[in-house]
Design an enzyme around this catalytic site. Structure first.
Site, PDB file in Angstrom:
ATOM      1  CG  HIS A 197      -2.061   1.116   0.725  1.00 62.57           C
ATOM      2  ND1 HIS A 197      -2.952   1.013  -0.323  1.00 62.57           N
ATOM      3  CD2 HIS A 197      -2.208   2.367   1.194  1.00 62.57           C
ATOM      4  CE1 HIS A 197      -3.617   2.146  -0.455  1.00 62.57           C
ATOM      5  NE2 HIS A 197      -3.181   2.981   0.458  1.00 62.57           N
ATOM      6  CG  HIS A 231      -8.631   1.648  -7.602  1.00 66.24           C
ATOM      7  ND1 HIS A 231      -8.953   2.920  -7.182  1.00 66.24           N
ATOM      8  CD2 HIS A 231      -7.604   1.248  -6.801  1.00 66.24           C
ATOM      9  CE1 HIS A 231      -8.178   3.264  -6.167  1.00 66.24           C
ATOM     10  NE2 HIS A 231      -7.334   2.269  -5.920  1.00 66.24           N
ATOM     11  CG  PHE A 232      -4.330  -1.093 -10.768  1.00 64.17           C
ATOM     12  CD1 PHE A 232      -3.854  -1.206 -12.037  1.00 64.17           C
ATOM     13  CD2 PHE A 232      -4.668  -2.247 -10.080  1.00 64.17           C
ATOM     14  CE1 PHE A 232      -3.738  -2.434 -12.644  1.00 64.17           C
ATOM     15  CE2 PHE A 232      -4.555  -3.493 -10.678  1.00 64.17           C
ATOM     16  CZ  PHE A 232      -4.090  -3.585 -11.965  1.00 64.17           C
ATOM     17  CG  HIS A 233      -5.339   0.725 -15.837  1.00 68.08           C
ATOM     18  ND1 HIS A 233      -5.653  -0.571 -15.519  1.00 68.08           N
ATOM     19  CD2 HIS A 233      -4.200   0.652 -16.576  1.00 68.08           C
ATOM     20  CE1 HIS A 233      -4.755  -1.391 -16.045  1.00 68.08           C
ATOM     21  NE2 HIS A 233      -3.863  -0.673 -16.691  1.00 68.08           N
ATOM     22  NE  ARG A 273      -8.129  -7.940  -8.047  1.00 67.01           N
ATOM     23  CZ  ARG A 273      -7.330  -7.348  -7.170  1.00 67.01           C
ATOM     24  NH1 ARG A 273      -6.268  -6.691  -7.567  1.00 67.01           N
ATOM     25  NH2 ARG A 273      -7.580  -7.419  -5.880  1.00 67.01           N
ATOM     26  NE  ARG A 274      -4.059 -10.261  -8.199  1.00 66.96           N
ATOM     27  CZ  ARG A 274      -4.360  -9.921  -6.949  1.00 66.96           C
ATOM     28  NH1 ARG A 274      -5.262 -10.589  -6.283  1.00 66.96           N
ATOM     29  NH2 ARG A 274      -3.751  -8.932  -6.364  1.00 66.96           N
ATOM     30  CE1 TYR A 312      -1.945   7.180  -0.884  1.00 69.01           C
ATOM     31  CE2 TYR A 312      -1.409   5.341   0.554  1.00 69.01           C
ATOM     32  CZ  TYR A 312      -2.351   6.148  -0.067  1.00 69.01           C
ATOM     33  OH  TYR A 312      -3.683   5.922   0.115  1.00 69.01           O
TER      34      TYR A 312
HETATM   35 FE1  HAS Z   1      -5.842   2.026  -4.284  1.00 68.61          FE
HETATM   36  C1  HAS Z   1      -6.145  -1.401  -4.638  1.00 68.61           C
HETATM   37  C2  HAS Z   1      -7.829   1.942  -1.522  1.00 68.61           C
HETATM   38  C3  HAS Z   1      -5.294   5.412  -3.766  1.00 68.61           C
HETATM   39  C4  HAS Z   1      -3.223   1.959  -6.534  1.00 68.61           C
HETATM   40  N1  HAS Z   1      -4.887   0.553  -5.387  1.00 68.61           N
HETATM   41  C5  HAS Z   1      -5.193  -0.784  -5.408  1.00 68.61           C
HETATM   42  C6  HAS Z   1      -4.325  -1.450  -6.332  1.00 68.61           C
HETATM   43  C7  HAS Z   1      -3.469  -0.498  -6.838  1.00 68.61           C
HETATM   44  C8  HAS Z   1      -3.833   0.756  -6.242  1.00 68.61           C
HETATM   45  C9  HAS Z   1      -2.332  -0.714  -7.822  1.00 68.61           C
HETATM   46  O1  HAS Z   1      -8.964  -0.167   0.381  1.00 68.61           O
HETATM   47  C10 HAS Z   1      -4.396  -2.927  -6.710  1.00 68.61           C
HETATM   48  C11 HAS Z   1      -3.467  -3.784  -5.933  1.00 68.61           C
HETATM   49  C12 HAS Z   1      -3.565  -5.221  -6.390  1.00 68.61           C
HETATM   50  O2  HAS Z   1      -2.958  -5.570  -7.405  1.00 68.61           O
HETATM   51  O3  HAS Z   1      -4.257  -6.006  -5.735  1.00 68.61           O
HETATM   52  N2  HAS Z   1      -6.494   3.416  -2.935  1.00 68.61           N
HETATM   53  C13 HAS Z   1      -7.310   3.179  -1.893  1.00 68.61           C
HETATM   54  C14 HAS Z   1      -7.562   4.420  -1.174  1.00 68.61           C
HETATM   55  C15 HAS Z   1      -6.845   5.402  -1.807  1.00 68.61           C
HETATM   56  C16 HAS Z   1      -6.168   4.752  -2.910  1.00 68.61           C
HETATM   57  C17 HAS Z   1      -8.418   4.599   0.032  1.00 68.61           C
HETATM   58  N3  HAS Z   1      -4.538   3.405  -5.025  1.00 68.61           N
HETATM   59  C18 HAS Z   1      -4.484   4.743  -4.670  1.00 68.61           C
HETATM   60  C19 HAS Z   1      -3.423   5.383  -5.393  1.00 68.61           C
HETATM   61  C20 HAS Z   1      -2.828   4.412  -6.170  1.00 68.61           C
HETATM   62  C21 HAS Z   1      -3.541   3.176  -5.922  1.00 68.61           C
HETATM   63  C22 HAS Z   1      -3.059   6.838  -5.267  1.00 68.61           C
HETATM   64  C23 HAS Z   1      -1.689   4.494  -7.102  1.00 68.61           C
HETATM   65  C24 HAS Z   1      -0.938   5.542  -7.301  1.00 68.61           C
HETATM   66  N4  HAS Z   1      -6.816   0.553  -3.310  1.00 68.61           N
HETATM   67  C25 HAS Z   1      -7.550   0.736  -2.166  1.00 68.61           C
HETATM   68  C26 HAS Z   1      -8.023  -0.577  -1.692  1.00 68.61           C
HETATM   69  C27 HAS Z   1      -7.523  -1.530  -2.563  1.00 68.61           C
HETATM   70  C28 HAS Z   1      -6.779  -0.793  -3.568  1.00 68.61           C
HETATM   71  C29 HAS Z   1      -8.838  -0.869  -0.520  1.00 68.61           C
HETATM   72  C30 HAS Z   1      -7.692  -3.053  -2.459  1.00 68.61           C
HETATM   73  C31 HAS Z   1      -8.830  -3.531  -3.214  1.00 68.61           C
HETATM   74  C32 HAS Z   1      -8.905  -5.052  -3.187  1.00 68.61           C
HETATM   75  O4  HAS Z   1      -9.922  -5.556  -2.714  1.00 68.61           O
HETATM   76  O5  HAS Z   1      -7.982  -5.738  -3.646  1.00 68.61           O
HETATM   77  C33 HAS Z   1      -6.767   6.864  -1.388  1.00 68.61           C
HETATM   78  O6  HAS Z   1      -5.424   7.253  -1.226  1.00 68.61           O
HETATM   79  C34 HAS Z   1      -7.466   7.769  -2.333  1.00 68.61           C
HETATM   80  C35 HAS Z   1      -7.573   9.188  -1.806  1.00 68.61           C
HETATM   81  C36 HAS Z   1      -7.772  10.164  -2.909  1.00 68.61           C
HETATM   82  C37 HAS Z   1      -8.713  11.105  -2.978  1.00 68.61           C
HETATM   83  C38 HAS Z   1      -8.805  11.970  -4.199  1.00 68.61           C
HETATM   84  C39 HAS Z   1      -8.331  13.397  -3.983  1.00 68.61           C
HETATM   85  C40 HAS Z   1      -8.351  14.128  -5.277  1.00 68.61           C
HETATM   86  C41 HAS Z   1      -7.380  14.945  -5.730  1.00 68.61           C
HETATM   87  C42 HAS Z   1      -7.527  15.552  -7.088  1.00 68.61           C
HETATM   88  C43 HAS Z   1      -8.016  16.995  -7.028  1.00 68.61           C
HETATM   89  C44 HAS Z   1      -8.326  17.462  -8.404  1.00 68.61           C
HETATM   90  C45 HAS Z   1      -8.188  18.719  -8.850  1.00 68.61           C
HETATM   91  C46 HAS Z   1      -8.504  19.001 -10.287  1.00 68.61           C
HETATM   92  C47 HAS Z   1      -7.697  19.815  -8.014  1.00 68.61           C
HETATM   93  C48 HAS Z   1      -9.684  11.338  -1.886  1.00 68.61           C
HETATM   94  C49 HAS Z   1      -6.191  15.258  -4.924  1.00 68.61           C
HETATM   95  C50 HAS Z   1      -9.872  19.610 -10.407  1.00 68.61           C
HETATM   96  C51 HAS Z   1     -10.450  19.279 -11.704  1.00 68.61           C
HETATM   97  C52 HAS Z   1     -11.741  19.346 -12.053  1.00 68.61           C
HETATM   98  C53 HAS Z   1     -12.156  18.916 -13.410  1.00 68.61           C
HETATM   99  C54 HAS Z   1     -12.792  19.755 -11.139  1.00 68.61           C
END
Ligand code: HAS
Length: 550
Positions: A217, A368-370, A433-434, A221
């Site tokens: 995890h 999700h990861f894409h 998947r996988r 980050y």
């Molecule tokens: Fe995830 C699975 C939970 C973030 C990557 N994640 C994965 C896997 C990958 C991955 C590769 O809880 C698959 C692993 C595998 O092969 O089994 N993930 C989260 C949570 C977050 C999160 C809570 N993941 C990421 C990030 C990744 C990433 C970042 C890669 C870089 N993820 C999970 C969970 C799994 C999971 C479970 C397991 C699922 C399972 O069952 O296997 C958080 O960090 C997300 C927080 C982010 C936000 C968004 C904030 C938005 C921002 C953009 C602002 C935009 C602006 C532009 C300013 C709350 C900062 C404005 C534009 C306009 C047009 C208005």
């Protein structure tokens, strides 16, 4: 301009990163066609082999080499030239990481390691594959220690001062990385290597997965924070403003040290062998790690609004029109951010204990990861590439390249939108998947998954093909700016490192007291992991022998 030796080290990192990117994206396009049942691989090439190569080369290798190129350039820019020892260790780090990468890649190509990038036991690869992976980690540690050494020299010479924001954020990312790697190093050294070389007969599967996700995890980050560094320190410069709040930016980063590690069980919510209490505790901590991303979103909106209003934007959204849309360095990163809104929301769904039951092990997670690593992170790196390579080579980023850059990011966005939406929807319907393509012997329920316009493997394949074309345009830009584009001769042709000013006058000094953050992180890790891991060792189920299923 940073010193020539650092430029050379950074360019080597970029060269390796984009070689991995080229092979990795080629593997990606093959996959979507296989999953669409439109392509049969020759007997000597296996679906799981290319899936492993795709995951390892893009998610692990492209990112890692790119990140170090960015760090080396930024640290030299913000703290001054490296000393001879820092240069030496940066080279050693590069070569060791590269050696590990070559070993791992050769074994994947040789069909000895089709274990996917998560290398879950009891799938068993050739022992040297794990040695290769260990070398990759050791190499990154050497490079990390070189950068931390450079930072420590700077601190010694600037007693009582806060370090520049770029350096602070780089050190935060490195601390997170070193603590995170302890888990994967433990499992690879003490479980996988003895088992794969036959020194032990069986492996404790649950323990190996838990140690992997202790690392897995925070690994996400390690990819995300360099993108956030660009959002916080580069984007304001492109907009002509200062960093919105130096203390907010630093606080967001240290929160990642605290909360990104004790959360790995949210990848194992469906697994037996971990009691609900520990899963629940780590789910709660997962919700804490969302906070610094929300702070980042707030900070970005504030930056856009301040800049837009300074340029005369009025009304609630008038500032939006004033953003520098014609600058591909900005637009690429803006699109990357926009993708992270659904990407982050999907993460919150995944982390919700009950909803995870629905999405775990389905194509939803692939979607999700894409739209996390595959776009917010990757497209930020693309946006950085447009100026980082010309900056390092002293070549021009011509108008033609700028136009091609737009074609590249737009095609990437369209391809990703099609592919990842199809993946999310197919996943919700139940597509796993996988796995390689499976229609479950044309079972009607399985066939229904693929009926819709979006929920269709063809949509996924079209998306994947557009992505591949986009990747090739990027490769063209990389090669041109690295070797072919004309040299910049006049100051207006020179590409700058667009680092924004950050007002540190109100930033509390304790934010840079690393021992506080490392101490709290250690306490949280012990609370979240000590008892369940001890339990897994003391009450270990019978170990598993290795399986080679390919
Ligand atoms: Fe995830 C699975 C939970 C973030 C990557 N994640 C994965 C896997 C990958 C991955 C590769 O809880 C698959 C692993 C595998 O092969 O089994 N993930 C989260 C949570 C977050 C999160 C809570 N993941 C990421 C990030 C990744 C990433 C970042 C890669 C870089 N993820 C999970 C969970 C799994 C999971 C479970 C397991 C699922 C399972 O069952 O296997 C958080 O960090 C997300 C927080 C982010 C936000 C968004 C904030 C938005 C921002 C953009 C602002 C935009 C602006 C532009 C300013 C709350 C900062 C404005 C534009 C306009 C047009 C208005």
């Amino acid at each position: 301009m940073i010193a020539q030796p650092e430029r050379k080290i950074a360019l080597w990192h970029l060269g390796v990163a984009y070689t991995a990117f080229l092979i990795g994206t080629l593997m990606g396009v093959l996959q979507v066609f296989i999953r669409n049942d439109a392509l049969q691989l020759p007997a000597w090439l296996d679906y799981y082999q290319i899936l492993t190569a795709h995951g390892v080369l893009l998610a692990l290798i492209y990112t890692t080499f790119f990140i170090f190129a960015f760090f080396i350039t930024g640290m030299s820019k913000s703290l001054g030239s490296f000393g001879p020892k820092v240069r030496l260790f940066s080279w050693v780090g590069l070569w060791v990481t590269l050696l590990g990468t070559i070993m791992a890649t050769v074994l994947i190509i040789a069909g000895e390691a089709s274990v996917l990038y998560t290398f879950y036991a009891p799938l068993k690869a050739n022992g040297f594959y794990y040695v290769g992976l260990a070398l990759v980690i050791v190499g990154t540690w050497i490079s990390s220690f070189a950068l931390v050494g450079h930072y420590m020299v700077w601190r010694r010479n600037h007693k009582g001062q806060l370090s520049p924001l770029f350096a602070f954020m780089t050190v935060t990312t490195i601390i997170l990385w070193i603590i995170a790697c302890l888990g994967v190093v433990a499992t690879v050294l003490f479980q996988y290597i003895p088992w794969a070389f036959g020194w032990t007969d069986t492996i404790n599967v649950e323990l190996s997965r838990s140690l992997f996700w202790y690392f897995g995890h925070p690994l996400v980050y390690f990819w995300l924070l360099p993108a956030y560094i660009a959002w916080y320190t580069i984007v304001p410069k492109l907009l002509g403003v200062k960093v919105f709040s130096d203390s907010l930016a630093r606080l967001a980063f240290v929160l990642f040290i605290l909360f990104s590690i004790p959360v790995g069980f949210h990848h194992q919510l469906t697994e037996p062998g971990i009691s609900n209490f520990w899963k629940f505790l780590q789910v709660v901590l997962t919700f804490m790690v969302i906070v610094p991303s929300l702070m980042t979103a707030f900070s970005m909106f504030a930056t856009f609004e301040i800049s837009g209003r300074q340029k005369g934007g009025t009304g609630l959204f008038g500032w939006f029109k004033k953003l520098p849309w014609r600058d591909v360095r900005f637009t690429s990163i803006f699109i990357a951010m926009a993708f992270f809104i659904p990407g982050g929301a999907g993460g919150i769904i995944n982390a919700s204990f009950q909803l995870n039951e629905v999405v775990h092990n389905t194509l939803w997670i692939v979607g999700h990861f894409h739209i996390t690593v595959g776009t917010p992170v990757a497209m930020t790196f693309m946006g950085l590439t447009f100026w980082l390579i010309p900056y390092l080579t002293g070549r021009r980023f011509t108008k033609r390249m700028q136009r091609l850059g737009f074609v590249q990011i737009i095609t990437w966005s369209i391809g990703m939108l099609l592919m990842s939406t199809a993946q999310h929807v197919l996943g919700l319907m139940g597509a796993p998947r996988r796995t390689a393509y499976s229609g479950y012997n044309d079972h009607p329920s399985a066939m229904e998954w693929f009926d819709g316009i979006i929920s269709n493997h063809v949509t996924m394949a079209i998306g994947g093909t557009i992505l591949f074309l986009s990747a090739m345009i990027l490769m063209y830009i990389v090669i041109m700016t690295m070797f072919v584009s004309p040299k910049a001769e006049t100051p207006d042709q020179m590409v700058e490192f667009p680092l924004a000013e950050s007002d540190m006058s109100n930033t509390p000094k304790w934010l840079e007291n690393w021992w506080i953050w490392i101490g709290i992180a250690a306490a949280l890790i012990i609370i979240a992991y000590a008892i369940p891991l001890t339990h897994m060792i003391q009450h270990a189920p019978p170990g598993s022998k290795g399986f080679i299923t390919w």
